[in-house]
Design a protein around this motif. Structure first.
Motif, short mmCIF file in Angstrom:
data_model
loop_
_atom_site.label_atom_id
_atom_site.label_comp_id
_atom_site.label_asym_id
_atom_site.label_seq_id
_atom_site.Cartn_x
_atom_site.Cartn_y
_atom_site.Cartn_z
N PHE A 1 0.85 -1.18 0.00
CA PHE A 1 0.00 0.00 0.00
C PHE A 1 0.88 1.23 0.00
O PHE A 1 1.77 1.36 0.83
CB PHE A 1 -0.91 0.00 1.24
CG PHE A 1 -1.82 1.19 1.28
CD1 PHE A 1 -2.97 1.20 0.55
CD2 PHE A 1 -1.50 2.30 2.04
CE1 PHE A 1 -3.81 2.30 0.57
CE2 PHE A 1 -2.32 3.40 2.07
CZ PHE A 1 -3.48 3.40 1.33
N ASP A 2 0.68 2.09 -0.96
CA ASP A 2 1.45 3.33 -1.04
C ASP A 2 0.58 4.49 -0.59
O ASP A 2 -0.62 4.53 -0.84
CB ASP A 2 1.94 3.56 -2.46
CG ASP A 2 3.03 2.58 -2.86
OD1 ASP A 2 3.89 2.29 -2.01
OD2 ASP A 2 3.01 2.10 -4.00
N THR A 3 1.22 5.45 0.04
CA THR A 3 0.51 6.62 0.54
C THR A 3 0.96 7.86 -0.23
O THR A 3 2.07 7.92 -0.74
CB THR A 3 0.78 6.84 2.04
OG1 THR A 3 2.18 6.96 2.24
CG2 THR A 3 0.25 5.67 2.86
N ALA A 4 0.07 8.84 -0.29
CA ALA A 4 0.41 10.10 -0.94
C ALA A 4 1.43 10.87 -0.11
O ALA A 4 2.29 11.57 -0.64
CB ALA A 4 -0.85 10.93 -1.15
N GLY A 7 7.67 9.89 4.22
CA GLY A 7 8.73 10.48 5.02
C GLY A 7 8.61 10.28 6.52
O GLY A 7 9.38 10.83 7.29
N ALA A 8 7.64 9.46 6.95
CA ALA A 8 7.48 9.22 8.40
C ALA A 8 8.69 8.44 8.92
O ALA A 8 9.38 7.76 8.17
CB ALA A 8 6.20 8.45 8.67
N ASP A 118 12.51 2.61 4.32
CA ASP A 118 13.23 3.20 3.18
C ASP A 118 13.19 4.72 3.28
O ASP A 118 12.67 5.28 4.25
CB ASP A 118 12.65 2.69 1.85
CG ASP A 118 11.20 3.08 1.62
OD1 ASP A 118 10.69 4.04 2.25
OD2 ASP A 118 10.56 2.42 0.77
N ALA A 119 13.71 5.40 2.27
CA ALA A 119 13.81 6.86 2.30
C ALA A 119 12.43 7.53 2.35
O ALA A 119 12.31 8.66 2.82
CB ALA A 119 14.57 7.35 1.08
N ASN A 120 11.39 6.85 1.88
CA ASN A 120 10.05 7.41 1.89
C ASN A 120 9.29 7.10 3.19
O ASN A 120 8.17 7.53 3.38
CB ASN A 120 9.25 6.92 0.68
CG ASN A 120 7.98 7.70 0.46
OD1 ASN A 120 7.95 8.92 0.59
ND2 ASN A 120 6.90 7.00 0.16
N GLY A 121 9.89 6.31 4.08
CA GLY A 121 9.26 5.99 5.35
C GLY A 121 8.50 4.68 5.36
O GLY A 121 7.94 4.30 6.38
N LYS A 122 8.46 3.97 4.25
CA LYS A 122 7.76 2.69 4.16
C LYS A 122 8.68 1.57 4.63
O LYS A 122 9.89 1.61 4.42
CB LYS A 122 7.33 2.46 2.71
CG LYS A 122 6.48 1.23 2.50
CD LYS A 122 6.04 1.17 1.04
CE LYS A 122 5.16 -0.05 0.79
NZ LYS A 122 4.70 -0.10 -0.60
N SER A 123 8.11 0.54 5.25
CA SER A 123 8.90 -0.60 5.69
C SER A 123 9.67 -1.22 4.53
O SER A 123 9.13 -1.39 3.44
CB SER A 123 8.00 -1.70 6.27
OG SER A 123 7.40 -1.29 7.46
N ILE A 152 4.62 -1.10 7.21
CA ILE A 152 4.25 0.21 7.75
C ILE A 152 4.28 1.19 6.58
O ILE A 152 5.29 1.30 5.88
CB ILE A 152 5.23 0.66 8.84
CG1 ILE A 152 5.15 -0.27 10.05
CG2 ILE A 152 4.94 2.10 9.27
CD1 ILE A 152 6.18 0.00 11.12
N PRO A 153 3.18 1.92 6.34
CA PRO A 153 3.16 2.89 5.25
C PRO A 153 4.01 4.12 5.57
O PRO A 153 4.33 4.39 6.73
CB PRO A 153 1.68 3.24 5.11
CG PRO A 153 1.06 2.91 6.41
CD PRO A 153 1.88 1.82 7.02
#
Length: 174
Positions: A1-4, A7-8, A118-123, A152-153
């Motif tokens: 699942f990708d979120t708009a 960075g979390a 990762d760099a975008n905050g996704k697991s 984790i998104p």
């Protein structure tokens, strides 16, 4: 699942007891991260807190007609994950107070695998948690989502507080 929104991060705020860690998280850090008050899920670890308290568990429920069903009762992690998916364009936070008051390794269980991001905050890695997947598949069936694993998104912050000097705490790995 990708979120708009992405960075979390995972963060631990630590200090001596009573120095204002929770106040800082609530009034400064989460505001800086753009987490609205309605997107904050808070829990507190303690000695008897378990993985099923944190993630969720299957519990019996009696319907008005006397029928007994067994339904997944979501814990704070499941609720935070659901909120992050529902509000994919907003920041969401799971706040864990007193991280080292409970046995974090036992409480997190397989969720620890998800904390590498990762760099975008996704697991970076995923886990298989059948009860959590079934719960999410039921909750989001109408939206067309299907969860064959858990990650984790990128919009879900995990923020924890812990005391640096206290005799009633568990030690944590760095």
């Amino acid at each position: 699942f990708d979120t708009a929104k992405g960075g979390a991060q995972n963060r631990v705020v630590y200090g001596t007891p009573g120095c204002g860690k929770s106040f800082y998280v609530q009034n400064t850090y989460l505001a800086k991260c753009g987490v609205a008050k309605e997107n904050r899920i808070r829990t507190t670890f303690y000695m008897d807190y378990t993985n099923t308290d944190f993630v969720g568990q299957i519990l019996p429920k009696v319907k008005p007609n006397g029928e007994v069903t067994y339904d997944f009762n979501p814990g704070p992690f499941a609720l935070a994950l659901k909120t992050a998916i529902e509000h994919s364009d907003e920041a969401v936070a799971l706040i864990i107070e007193e991280l080292n008051r409970g046995n974090a390794a036992s409480i997190f269980g397989d969720i620890f695998q998800l904390l590498d991001r990762d760099a975008n905050g996704k697991s970076q890695y995923s886990i298989t948690n059948v009860n959590l997947q079934d719960y999410l598949n039921r909750e989001f069936a109408k939206d067309g989502y299907s969860f064959s694993n858990i990650k984790i998104p990128g919009n879900l912050y995990i923020i924890a507080t812990m005391n640096t000097s206290d005799q009633n705490v568990f030690t944590l790995d760095t």
